[in-house]
Scaffold this motif. Structure first.
Motif, PDB file in Angstrom:
ATOM      1  N   LEU A 125     -20.141 -59.582  19.430  1.00  9.27           N
ATOM      2  CA  LEU A 125     -20.959 -58.623  18.717  1.00  9.27           C
ATOM      3  C   LEU A 125     -22.385 -58.625  19.266  1.00  9.27           C
ATOM      4  O   LEU A 125     -22.973 -59.686  19.471  1.00  9.27           O
ATOM      5  CB  LEU A 125     -20.975 -58.994  17.227  1.00  9.27           C
ATOM      6  N   THR A 126     -22.912 -57.427  19.516  1.00 11.19           N
ATOM      7  CA  THR A 126     -24.289 -57.279  19.993  1.00 11.19           C
ATOM      8  C   THR A 126     -25.020 -56.284  19.103  1.00 11.19           C
ATOM      9  O   THR A 126     -24.416 -55.625  18.238  1.00 11.19           O
ATOM     10  CB  THR A 126     -24.338 -56.766  21.450  1.00 11.19           C
ATOM     11  N   PHE A 127     -26.309 -56.124  19.349  1.00  9.84           N
ATOM     12  CA  PHE A 127     -27.119 -55.131  18.650  1.00  9.84           C
ATOM     13  C   PHE A 127     -26.489 -53.749  18.757  1.00  9.84           C
ATOM     14  O   PHE A 127     -26.480 -52.977  17.795  1.00  9.84           O
ATOM     15  CB  PHE A 127     -28.536 -55.128  19.224  1.00  9.84           C
ATOM     16  N   LEU A 128     -25.965 -53.412  19.915  1.00 12.98           N
ATOM     17  CA  LEU A 128     -25.367 -52.091  20.110  1.00 12.98           C
ATOM     18  C   LEU A 128     -24.184 -51.873  19.187  1.00 12.98           C
ATOM     19  O   LEU A 128     -23.971 -50.771  18.680  1.00 12.98           O
ATOM     20  CB  LEU A 128     -24.952 -51.912  21.571  1.00 12.98           C
ATOM     21  N   ASP A 129     -23.403 -52.904  18.947  1.00 11.91           N
ATOM     22  CA  ASP A 129     -22.268 -52.804  18.032  1.00 11.91           C
ATOM     23  C   ASP A 129     -22.740 -52.561  16.600  1.00 11.91           C
ATOM     24  O   ASP A 129     -22.152 -51.758  15.866  1.00 11.91           O
ATOM     25  CB  ASP A 129     -21.421 -54.078  18.087  1.00 11.91           C
ATOM     26  N   VAL A 130     -23.790 -53.258  16.206  1.00 11.30           N
ATOM     27  CA  VAL A 130     -24.334 -53.074  14.857  1.00 11.30           C
ATOM     28  C   VAL A 130     -24.867 -51.653  14.711  1.00 11.30           C
ATOM     29  O   VAL A 130     -24.631 -50.981  13.694  1.00 11.30           O
ATOM     30  CB  VAL A 130     -25.431 -54.117  14.558  1.00 11.30           C
ATOM     31  N   TRP A 131     -25.556 -51.184  15.701  1.00 15.18           N
ATOM     32  CA  TRP A 131     -26.093 -49.833  15.712  1.00 15.18           C
ATOM     33  C   TRP A 131     -24.964 -48.812  15.582  1.00 15.18           C
ATOM     34  O   TRP A 131     -25.036 -47.880  14.775  1.00 15.18           O
ATOM     35  CB  TRP A 131     -26.829 -49.650  17.028  1.00 15.18           C
ATOM     36  N   LEU A 132     -23.906 -49.000  16.378  1.00 11.88           N
ATOM     37  CA  LEU A 132     -22.762 -48.097  16.312  1.00 11.88           C
ATOM     38  C   LEU A 132     -22.102 -48.177  14.941  1.00 11.88           C
ATOM     39  O   LEU A 132     -21.724 -47.147  14.367  1.00 11.88           O
ATOM     40  CB  LEU A 132     -21.755 -48.431  17.413  1.00 11.88           C
ATOM     41  N   PHE A 133     -21.952 -49.368  14.396  1.00 12.93           N
ATOM     42  CA  PHE A 133     -21.334 -49.528  13.082  1.00 12.93           C
ATOM     43  C   PHE A 133     -22.055 -48.688  12.029  1.00 12.93           C
ATOM     44  O   PHE A 133     -21.422 -47.998  11.230  1.00 12.93           O
ATOM     45  CB  PHE A 133     -21.323 -50.999  12.653  1.00 12.93           C
ATOM     46  N   VAL A 134     -23.376 -48.742  12.020  1.00 19.22           N
ATOM     47  CA  VAL A 134     -24.159 -48.003  11.019  1.00 19.22           C
ATOM     48  C   VAL A 134     -23.871 -46.505  11.125  1.00 19.22           C
ATOM     49  O   VAL A 134     -23.669 -45.824  10.116  1.00 19.22           O
ATOM     50  CB  VAL A 134     -25.663 -48.300  11.170  1.00 19.22           C
ATOM     51  N   ILE A 135     -23.820 -45.991  12.334  1.00 23.48           N
ATOM     52  CA  ILE A 135     -23.541 -44.562  12.534  1.00 23.48           C
ATOM     53  C   ILE A 135     -22.115 -44.236  12.100  1.00 23.48           C
ATOM     54  O   ILE A 135     -21.878 -43.272  11.363  1.00 23.48           O
ATOM     55  CB  ILE A 135     -23.754 -44.159  14.005  1.00 23.48           C
ATOM     56  N   LEU A 136     -21.156 -45.037  12.546  1.00 26.36           N
ATOM     57  CA  LEU A 136     -19.759 -44.769  12.221  1.00 26.36           C
ATOM     58  C   LEU A 136     -19.492 -44.884  10.732  1.00 26.36           C
ATOM     59  O   LEU A 136     -18.720 -44.106  10.162  1.00 26.36           O
ATOM     60  CB  LEU A 136     -18.840 -45.726  12.985  1.00 26.36           C
ATOM     61  N   PHE A 137     -20.112 -45.864  10.081  1.00 21.58           N
ATOM     62  CA  PHE A 137     -19.901 -46.060   8.653  1.00 21.58           C
ATOM     63  C   PHE A 137     -20.356 -44.823   7.864  1.00 21.58           C
ATOM     64  O   PHE A 137     -19.729 -44.435   6.885  1.00 21.58           O
ATOM     65  CB  PHE A 137     -20.647 -47.309   8.168  1.00 21.58           C
ATOM     66  N   ARG A 138     -21.399 -44.180   8.305  1.00 17.73           N
ATOM     67  CA  ARG A 138     -21.934 -43.007   7.615  1.00 17.73           C
ATOM     68  C   ARG A 138     -21.255 -41.698   8.038  1.00 17.73           C
ATOM     69  O   ARG A 138     -21.376 -40.687   7.360  1.00 17.73           O
ATOM     70  CB  ARG A 138     -23.435 -42.881   7.915  1.00 17.73           C
ATOM     71  N   PHE A 139     -20.570 -41.723   9.149  1.00 14.35           N
ATOM     72  CA  PHE A 139     -20.124 -40.487   9.787  1.00 14.35           C
ATOM     73  C   PHE A 139     -19.202 -39.644   8.905  1.00 14.35           C
ATOM     74  O   PHE A 139     -19.521 -38.487   8.589  1.00 14.35           O
ATOM     75  CB  PHE A 139     -19.438 -40.802  11.125  1.00 14.35           C
ATOM     76  N   ASP A 140     -18.048 -40.152   8.516  1.00 13.07           N
ATOM     77  CA  ASP A 140     -17.068 -39.337   7.794  1.00 13.07           C
ATOM     78  C   ASP A 140     -17.572 -38.884   6.428  1.00 13.07           C
ATOM     79  O   ASP A 140     -17.350 -37.745   6.029  1.00 13.07           O
ATOM     80  CB  ASP A 140     -15.759 -40.109   7.605  1.00 13.07           C
ATOM     81  N   GLU A 141     -18.226 -39.768   5.723  1.00 10.27           N
ATOM     82  CA  GLU A 141     -18.617 -39.483   4.341  1.00 10.27           C
ATOM     83  C   GLU A 141     -19.929 -38.709   4.227  1.00 10.27           C
ATOM     84  O   GLU A 141     -20.138 -38.022   3.228  1.00 10.27           O
ATOM     85  CB  GLU A 141     -18.739 -40.788   3.556  1.00 10.27           C
ATOM     86  N   ALA A 142     -20.807 -38.812   5.186  1.00  9.24           N
ATOM     87  CA  ALA A 142     -22.116 -38.156   5.069  1.00  9.24           C
ATOM     88  C   ALA A 142     -22.410 -37.218   6.238  1.00  9.24           C
ATOM     89  O   ALA A 142     -22.653 -36.032   6.044  1.00  9.24           O
ATOM     90  CB  ALA A 142     -23.223 -39.210   4.956  1.00  9.24           C
ATOM     91  N   TYR A 143     -22.396 -37.731   7.451  1.00 16.28           N
ATOM     92  CA  TYR A 143     -22.826 -36.940   8.597  1.00 16.28           C
ATOM     93  C   TYR A 143     -21.948 -35.714   8.851  1.00 16.28           C
ATOM     94  O   TYR A 143     -22.455 -34.661   9.238  1.00 16.28           O
ATOM     95  CB  TYR A 143     -22.880 -37.791   9.864  1.00 16.28           C
ATOM     96  N   ARG A 144     -20.648 -35.839   8.648  1.00 27.45           N
ATOM     97  CA  ARG A 144     -19.751 -34.702   8.912  1.00 27.45           C
ATOM     98  C   ARG A 144     -20.161 -33.489   8.084  1.00 27.45           C
ATOM     99  O   ARG A 144     -20.223 -32.375   8.583  1.00 27.45           O
ATOM    100  CB  ARG A 144     -18.294 -35.055   8.623  1.00 27.45           C
ATOM    101  N   ALA A 145     -20.430 -33.705   6.803  1.00 26.13           N
ATOM    102  CA  ALA A 145     -20.807 -32.582   5.934  1.00 26.13           C
ATOM    103  C   ALA A 145     -22.259 -32.171   6.147  1.00 26.13           C
ATOM    104  O   ALA A 145     -22.566 -30.987   6.289  1.00 26.13           O
ATOM    105  CB  ALA A 145     -20.573 -32.959   4.471  1.00 26.13           C
TER     106      ALA A 145
END
Length: 143
Positions: free
Chosen positions: A55-75
């Motif tokens: 796990l690196t900073f980049l993974d954490v960064w990606l996780f934050v985006i992916l976690f929000r993607f379906d429920e918030a960012y898509r709409a």
């Protein structure tokens, strides 16, 4: 290289989709976002993390985006041609990190959606109910 395409095409890309003032701007940004999601999905299916075996900073960064993607960012940002829960590499990645001790407790999807939809210049005043994503995230990869 990973930081560059992640930041410019995914992180900024979702905002560019939502703030696009022309169909051409939207289409270009949407293409960048979906290309990065597809690329990250392939990488994560093969090795579990973006930059290797840990796990690196980049993974954490990606996780934050992916976690929000379906429920918030898509709409909110009108990025509706991909769902994280249907991309096995990305979904397993999100689930693995979500179930690390202490992460689940700070990933409050209802609060994230309230902030996205009720605050700021793009507020919509109605918070979407959500769908399958959180049901899948709640399961572990060993279930």
């Amino acid at each position: 290289e990973i930081k560059h395409w992640l930041y410019n095409n995914l992180l900024l890309g979702v905002y560019r989709c939502g703030l696009a003032t022309s169909q051409e701007q939207y289409d270009e940004s949407n293409h960048r976002v979906t290309t990065v999601l597809d690329k990250a999905n392939v990488i994560l299916e093969k090795r579990g993390f973006l930059a290797g075996q840990q796990l690196t900073f980049l993974d954490v960064w990606l996780f934050v985006i992916l976690f929000r993607f379906d429920e918030a960012y898509r709409a909110l940002f009108k990025i509706n041609n991909r769902t994280i829960y249907q991309m096995p590499g990305l979904m397993d990645f999100v689930k693995d990190i979500y179930h690390v001790k202490g992460i689940k407790e700070v990933c409050l999807m209802d609060e994230i959606k309230k902030q996205c939809f009720l605050l700021g210049s793009m507020r919509r005043f109605i918070v979407p109910r959500g769908g399958t994503f959180m049901q899948i995230v709640e399961t572990t990869n060993t279930d």
